[in-house]
Design an enzyme around this catalytic site. Sequence first.
Site, PDB file in Angstrom:
ATOM      1  N   CYS A 212      12.969  10.561   7.955  1.00 27.61           N
ATOM      2  CA  CYS A 212      12.888  10.190   9.371  1.00 27.61           C
ATOM      3  C   CYS A 212      14.258  10.234  10.038  1.00 27.61           C
ATOM      4  CB  CYS A 212      12.255   8.815   9.525  1.00 27.61           C
ATOM      5  SG  CYS A 212      13.133   7.493   8.657  1.00 27.61           S
TER       6      CYS A 212
ATOM      7  N   GLY B 296       6.468   4.848   8.651  1.00 30.17           N
ATOM      8  CA  GLY B 296       5.668   6.064   8.633  1.00 30.17           C
ATOM      9  C   GLY B 296       5.717   6.762   9.980  1.00 30.17           C
ATOM     10  N   SER B 297       4.703   7.543  10.238  1.00 28.56           N
ATOM     11  CA  SER B 297       4.684   8.362  11.449  1.00 28.56           C
ATOM     12  C   SER B 297       4.440   7.509  12.685  1.00 28.56           C
ATOM     13  CB  SER B 297       3.584   9.426  11.342  1.00 28.56           C
ATOM     14  OG  SER B 297       2.303   8.841  11.465  1.00 28.56           O
TER      15      SER B 297
ATOM     16  N   GLY C 176      -5.574   5.396   1.480  1.00 27.56           N
ATOM     17  CA  GLY C 176      -5.328   6.155   2.685  1.00 27.56           C
ATOM     18  C   GLY C 176      -5.543   5.317   3.921  1.00 27.56           C
ATOM     19  N   PRO C 177      -6.017   5.937   5.011  1.00 32.23           N
ATOM     20  CA  PRO C 177      -6.179   5.230   6.282  1.00 32.23           C
ATOM     21  C   PRO C 177      -7.106   4.021   6.215  1.00 32.23           C
ATOM     22  CG  PRO C 177      -6.268   7.599   6.620  1.00 32.23           C
ATOM     23  CD  PRO C 177      -6.268   7.392   5.139  1.00 32.23           C
TER      24      PRO C 177
ATOM     25  N   LYS D 253       0.860  -1.182   0.000  1.00 35.95           N
ATOM     26  CA  LYS D 253       0.000   0.000   0.000  1.00 35.95           C
ATOM     27  C   LYS D 253       0.897   1.233   0.000  1.00 35.95           C
ATOM     28  CE  LYS D 253      -1.649   2.569   3.111  1.00 35.95           C
ATOM     29  NZ  LYS D 253      -1.470   3.878   2.377  1.00 35.95           N
TER      30      LYS D 253
ATOM     31  N   PHE E  10      10.054  17.510  10.147  1.00 34.77           N
ATOM     32  CA  PHE E  10       9.864  17.107   8.760  1.00 34.77           C
ATOM     33  C   PHE E  10       9.861  18.324   7.827  1.00 34.77           C
ATOM     34  CE2 PHE E  10       8.640  13.150   6.422  1.00 34.77           C
ATOM     35  CZ  PHE E  10       9.477  12.314   7.146  1.00 34.77           C
TER      36      PHE E  10
ATOM     37  N   GLU F 132       9.033  16.180  15.997  1.00 38.68           N
ATOM     38  CA  GLU F 132       9.644  15.906  14.699  1.00 38.68           C
ATOM     39  C   GLU F 132       9.132  16.953  13.714  1.00 38.68           C
ATOM     40  OE1 GLU F 132      10.350  12.088  11.746  1.00 38.68           O
ATOM     41  OE2 GLU F 132       8.400  12.282  12.745  1.00 38.68           O
TER      42      GLU F 132
ATOM     43  N   GLU G  87       8.946   0.933  11.607  1.00 42.49           N
ATOM     44  CA  GLU G  87       9.979   1.963  11.660  1.00 42.49           C
ATOM     45  C   GLU G  87       9.269   3.293  11.563  1.00 42.49           C
ATOM     46  OE1 GLU G  87      12.901   4.383   9.342  1.00 42.49           O
ATOM     47  OE2 GLU G  87      13.677   2.350   9.072  1.00 42.49           O
ATOM     48  N   LEU G  88       9.397   4.098  12.612  1.00 44.91           N
ATOM     49  CA  LEU G  88       8.539   5.268  12.763  1.00 44.91           C
ATOM     50  C   LEU G  88       9.360   6.559  12.725  1.00 44.91           C
ATOM     51  CD1 LEU G  88       6.341   3.663  15.565  1.00 44.91           C
ATOM     52  CD2 LEU G  88       6.046   3.531  13.082  1.00 44.91           C
ATOM     53  N   GLY G  89       8.846   7.594  13.338  1.00 45.02           N
ATOM     54  CA  GLY G  89       9.477   8.899  13.252  1.00 45.02           C
ATOM     55  C   GLY G  89      10.748   9.014  14.074  1.00 45.02           C
TER      56      GLY G  89
END
Length: 459
Positions: free
Chosen positions: A260, A204-205, A184-185, A151, A356, A354, A226-228
């Site tokens: 990130c 992502g976030s 999307g979500p 996705k 960005f 964060e 794996e995030l911010g």
Amino acid sequence: MIEKATGAKLGTIGIASPEDVSGAAATAREAQKKWAKVPGPKRGDVLREVSRLLVAHSAEIADQIVRETGSIRAKARWEVQITAREFLEAAALGSQAQGVLTATLDGGYQSIARRIPVGVIGIITPWNSPLILGARAIGPALAMGNAVIVKPDVQTPVAGGVSFARLLEEAGLPSGLFHVLPGGPETGAALVKEPLIDMISFTGSTRVGRQVGSIASGQLKRVSLELGGNNPYIVLDDADVEAAASAGAWGAFFHQGQICLTGGRHLVDQRVVDAYVEALVRKAKALVVGNPWDEKVQIGPIVNERQAANVQRIVAETIAKGAKLVTGGSRNGLFFEPTVITGVTPGMAAFDEERFGPVAVITAFRNDEEAIALANATDYGLVAAVVSANLARAQRIADGLHAGAVHINDQTVVHGVYGPIGGLGSSGNGFGHGTVSNADQFSEWQWITTRSQIPAYPF
């Protein structure tokens, strides 16, 4: 789809529904059963061909990255090159040992542990580096005998999705093993909830990652997050200030700070902070902001209005609390000036959040212990960097940092195909992307014992 630099319409994409997700998962599960029986070296042949095709189509793919993400062309070309290497290394997984002969207590039987595919892997990727962040999961997942459903972010459906589908099809991947479902979500939630999907790999976030992890854990589904990051870049008083400022500028402003791994929190020894600020500001002012199709441009557009407005909010709130804006701080539409803010302390938005965006915030420290405390004054734990002429001193500081990666005498935006890249704390759940960890991440262990005859038991 909109071209970030110009606002021109690139095309229209469909949004995958939960029904689309279920249908793709059912197809993928059947295809995966056959793919798992293909010898590993043969699976690797397909991925090596993908790598070759990436190089052959590099100009076309890089141009699409520029259109969809707003990155400068040099960054897009680099992304294609690294992605080609990702697939080469993934191809090698199938030729490696797939298990071990383990010890036994009585020696009367054979005991082996072998890696088997997880099954169907759902991969959710972000927009900022869609090719690399997709490839580092797609390649190893397929190499280990899994099927894949990707996705991509709705802002990068071609660079992060369709490009892979075209390459894999041309490389000879059997039908039904790879699916692209932009959305999307709602689409992402359907992917995580789908019972026929055995694992989720999410980049992502942190906010969305928490939701993904919560849903997946409720189903006892494996999940890699794996995030911010809110990454510290520590400059000690014995560092080469000019070189440190050059590396710091790269770590803060590369790809408009929309990575990130960006090193936005510059923690600088108070004895060299004035010289460092002067050098960093000079480099920030020299950067050219504009349309990334112009080869002279080094800073392209922020990805969308919402993100640009959020960067502006963080800068404004930080200055309102007493920090000093030294350069930058304003924007023209999606184009944000490289910004340097000094006097930033914990409790200010630019220290705590964060960003960005192309914003470097500078905090002075008095000694090494305070540097460590400031670096760790965050829930994030993705990456950190330390710059010093004294390697032993830098290593002592590195040992005290809560981060999944620490780079000594470098900045934080270091992408390695080989080392495990994964976050701690609010930056992830400890899974690492890289050749040393990919096989374990995208396979499961199965234990098999074999005896020549049934042993005698007392019952």
